[in-house]
Design a protein around this motif. Structure first.
Motif, short mmCIF file in Angstrom:
data_model
loop_
_atom_site.label_atom_id
_atom_site.label_comp_id
_atom_site.label_asym_id
_atom_site.label_seq_id
_atom_site.Cartn_x
_atom_site.Cartn_y
_atom_site.Cartn_z
N ILE A 482 68.09 29.45 47.49
CA ILE A 482 67.29 30.56 46.92
C ILE A 482 66.62 31.68 48.81
CG2 ILE A 482 65.88 29.39 45.02
CD1 ILE A 482 64.21 28.74 47.61
N GLY A 483 68.32 31.03 49.31
CA GLY A 483 67.64 31.69 50.94
C GLY A 483 67.32 30.95 51.75
N ARG A 484 67.66 31.38 52.87
CA ARG A 484 66.79 30.72 53.96
C ARG A 484 64.58 31.29 54.25
NH1 ARG A 484 71.06 32.10 56.28
NH2 ARG A 484 70.29 34.38 57.04
N THR A 485 64.60 33.11 53.84
CA THR A 485 63.31 32.85 53.59
C THR A 485 62.48 32.10 53.29
OG1 THR A 485 63.99 35.17 54.49
CG2 THR A 485 61.30 35.07 53.84
N LYS A 486 63.02 32.21 51.64
CA LYS A 486 62.12 31.69 51.07
C LYS A 486 61.30 30.37 51.00
CE LYS A 486 62.66 34.89 46.91
NZ LYS A 486 63.27 34.86 45.21
N ALA A 487 62.53 29.79 51.26
CA ALA A 487 62.50 27.96 51.53
C ALA A 487 61.73 27.15 52.43
CB ALA A 487 64.43 27.52 51.78
N ALA A 488 61.69 28.42 53.49
CA ALA A 488 61.41 28.32 54.99
C ALA A 488 59.43 29.07 55.02
CB ALA A 488 61.43 28.86 55.96
N LEU A 489 59.67 29.31 53.91
CA LEU A 489 58.10 29.80 53.33
C LEU A 489 58.02 28.80 51.89
CD1 LEU A 489 55.48 31.66 52.73
CD2 LEU A 489 56.70 32.72 50.81
N ILE A 490 58.19 28.42 51.29
CA ILE A 490 57.55 27.06 50.76
C ILE A 490 57.21 26.29 51.41
CG2 ILE A 490 58.55 25.46 49.34
CD1 ILE A 490 59.88 27.75 47.76
N TRP A 491 58.05 25.73 52.30
CA TRP A 491 57.99 24.61 53.03
C TRP A 491 56.59 24.57 54.61
CZ3 TRP A 491 60.74 19.84 53.33
CH2 TRP A 491 60.66 18.88 53.67
N TYR A 492 56.56 25.73 54.90
CA TYR A 492 55.35 26.92 55.75
C TYR A 492 54.36 26.34 55.13
CZ TYR A 492 51.84 28.79 58.60
OH TYR A 492 50.74 29.19 59.34
N LYS A 493 54.27 26.89 53.76
CA LYS A 493 53.03 26.22 52.85
C LYS A 493 52.44 24.80 52.50
CE LYS A 493 51.13 29.26 51.40
NZ LYS A 493 49.68 30.02 51.45
N SER A 494 53.85 24.53 51.98
CA SER A 494 53.88 22.84 52.48
C SER A 494 53.11 22.41 53.12
CB SER A 494 55.11 22.23 51.42
OG SER A 494 55.23 22.97 50.49
N LEU A 495 53.22 22.40 54.68
CA LEU A 495 52.34 21.66 55.58
C LEU A 495 51.47 22.75 55.68
CD1 LEU A 495 53.85 20.70 58.48
CD2 LEU A 495 53.77 22.40 59.42
N THR A 496 50.91 23.54 55.08
CA THR A 496 49.43 24.13 55.93
C THR A 496 49.04 23.75 55.10
OG1 THR A 496 50.68 26.10 55.26
CG2 THR A 496 50.42 25.30 57.65
N THR A 497 48.90 23.33 54.01
CA THR A 497 48.61 23.66 52.64
C THR A 497 48.43 22.54 52.00
OG1 THR A 497 48.90 24.88 51.34
CG2 THR A 497 48.01 25.94 52.70
N GLN A 498 49.79 21.43 52.49
CA GLN A 498 49.39 20.08 50.75
C GLN A 498 49.80 18.99 52.13
OE1 GLN A 498 49.74 20.64 47.53
NE2 GLN A 498 48.81 22.55 47.84
N PHE A 499 50.61 18.93 52.71
CA PHE A 499 50.84 17.57 53.04
C PHE A 499 49.53 17.28 54.55
CE2 PHE A 499 56.12 18.89 54.08
CZ PHE A 499 56.03 19.18 52.94
N THR A 500 49.39 15.98 54.03
CA THR A 500 48.62 15.23 55.41
C THR A 500 49.02 14.38 55.97
OG1 THR A 500 48.55 13.04 54.11
CG2 THR A 500 47.49 14.83 53.54
#
Length: 540
Positions: A482-500
């Motif tokens: 899906i491209g680097r930009t979308k992939a990086a956004l998904i990971w970042y939002k997961s890191l900051t809002t989902q991961f513990t």
């Protein structure tokens, strides 16, 4: 980068618990507040005001309290309030959680580092602090005899700090414990801040993990670049007030824990591109810090490592012949050695992006540096070190999906790690399997790296910026990127809002799917790609 983590007797299993919508009145904020502004300051203020009510709505005990660590407000006004937990005033390691709310303050779900009830028989330890301190020192010294794959023994052990009484909840049944930090030096010359957790009832070592996140190799330079400096009096300083005051210093080749001497110059022309000028490594480090700041701001609106608009410190010329680089939360700084013969400073752009990203992880999910969460921690740094490299697109360092390709750690020009097929380095993992978290995070990070590459670029053979990649999948399935930009956004939002702190690979799958669903919808190509990319690395 490739630091071999010194683990203790127990590598705790990671876990992430996601609970559904809370029942009854708990679905609304305690004060039934209306939508707030989207600034982090507003979100933090809200999270603080709601901490007591959130604790009550979650059914936490009378001895438990929540302390705000971070807060994120999405574009649609929904909120993610990140809390750390205390029990009878004691920090609960592994007790962190994220409360997810809609724009009106209704709680939609809660992500917890542990699903266990936090309760201990009492807070009076049976084992004295002095005994815990001695045990921690002995544990550190025992690592001198460690020679297993993936374990970097300490070269020397220094003083142990006064033990801190905590509740350990990162694995198993919560227990009253002592956390002791033992200073030392690792075999590669990097400083060590070994955290040793001992059971306050029995004195047994529950876990140990490194506080220093490091890298190793022979440094490269970023070439001729533009940097932002500050004029003070008649001299210029290697300080950037447009990026939170981040600054760069010279440690004088001492193994110092001090800040070092700020680089200054008379004409604002820094370095000569060679190690004959001590400024050259300073330029590389300063540029790397600025580039990392710019990437996070432009990609995610993040202003600095802690999102507080404050810059960090970059320290150069650490030690003699020090073939390493590392991030430390203690000094909130990045430190670079000068490499073999003090002639190859470790100041390549992906090293800077990688190590500084450890600070971002610490400020958000704070993924434990052991078990599968350790691999996610390292993988996150590899992902964003790579993204910083793609963002700058330097002529002297064309972007790629290799880690540390310019530092020539092996002396044959091969990269340190490969994101398209991590096992090409001979030691990293392409796919998840039960028990993978028992190995070094720098090798288990291969699963996260492989997932990200598949999500961004897809499987199979392709050429990117002149480099040939051929990424396989566990089940032979095809993944369309899906491209680097979308992939990086998904990971970042997961890191900051989902991961513990205890998120493992299956928890990361849950988190990234939740983010992809919110951003793009459950029937979108992006959501399906996340699902297929995880299946591609055997996380199902």
């Amino acid at each position: 980068m490739r630091k071999k983590l010194a683990l203790g007797a127990v590598a705790a299993a990671s876990a992430m618990v996601v609970t559904g919508v809370l029942s009854g009145s708990a679905t609304a904020t305690p004060n039934n507040q209306s939508p707030i502004g989207r600034s982090q300051a507003d979100a933090l203020s809200l999270a603080r005001s709601e901490s007591a009510g959130v604790a009550k709505s979650l059914g936490l005990g009378a001895k438990e309290q929540l302390k705000v660590k971070d807060a994120i407000v999405d574009a649609d006004g929904s909120r993610h309030l990140r809390y750390e937990r205390t029990y009878a005033g004691l920090p609960v390691l592994g007790g962190d959680l994220v409360v997810h709310q809609d724009k009106h303050g209704a709680t939609t779900s809660v992500t917890k580092a542990t699903g266990a009830k936090i309760a201990v028989a009492g807070t009076t330890p049976a084992v004295a602090a002095s005994a815990a301190k001695a045990k921690a020192s002995a544990t550190a010294k025992a690592l001198l005899k460690t020679h297993k794959k993936g374990d970097e023994a300490l070269k020397s052990v220094g003083a142990a700090a006064a033990p801190r009484k905590v509740v350990w909840a990162a694995s198993g049944k919560p227990a009253l414990a002592w956390e002791t930090v033992v200073d030392g030096v690792q075999h590669d010359g990097a400083p060590s801040e070994l955290h040793v957790v001992t059971d306050a009832r029995t004195g047994a070592v529950i876990a140990s993990f490194e506080g220093i996140k490091t890298g190793s190799g022979n440094g490269v330079r970023v070439g001729k670049v533009t940097i932002t400096t500050h004029k003070s009096g008649t001299r210029y300083q290697l300080k950037d007030n447009t990026r939170g005051g981040l600054y760069t210093t010279d440690l004088g080749n001492k193994e110092s824990d001090g800040k070092g001497t700020l680089f200054t110059d008379a004409n604002n022309i820094w370095g000569n591109g060679k190690t004959t000028s001590r400024q050259s490594a300073g330029v590389d480090a300063h540029f790397g810090a600025e580039a990392t700041w710019d990437y996070y701001k432009s990609a995610f609106g993040r202003k600095g490592i802690k999102n507080d608009n404050k810059g960090s410190l970059s320290r150069t010329h650490y030690g003699k012949g020090f073939v390493n680089a590392f991030w430390s939360d203690a000094c909130f700084c990045m430190t670079y050695g000068d490499g073999e013969g003090d002639k190859r400073p470790l100041t390549s752009l992906d090293v800077a992006g990688h190590e500084i990203s450890h600070g971002v992880t610490s400020a958000t999910a704070d993924l434990n540096y052991f078990g599968e969460s350790g691999g996610l921690n390292e993988g996150t740094s590899d992902i964003y070190g790579t993204m910083v490299e793609f963002k700058k697109n330097l002529t002297v360092d064309k972007p790629d999906y290799y880690i540390g390709e310019k530092i020539n750690i092996f002396g044959n020009g091969k990269p340190l790690r490969y994101m398209d097929k991590p096992s090409k380095d001979g030691i990293s993992y392409d796919y998840w399997f039960d028990g993978v978290g028992n190995d070094d995070p720098h090798f288990t990070s291969g699963i996260a790296n492989h997932f990200f590459y598949l999500l961004a670029e897809g499987s199979g053979k392709k050429i990117i910026n002149g480099n040939t990649y051929n990424s396989p999948t566990y089940d032979g399935s095809k993944v369309t990127g899906i491209g680097r930009t979308k992939a990086a956004l998904i990971w970042y939002k997961s890191l900051t809002t989902q991961f513990t702190s205890t998120t493992d690979y299956h928890g990361a799958r849950t988190g990234t799917l939740a983010v992809a669903k919110k951003l793009y919808g459950s029937t979108s190509a992006e959501y399906k790609a996340v699902n297929k990319a995880w299946a591609g690395v055997n996380v199902k």
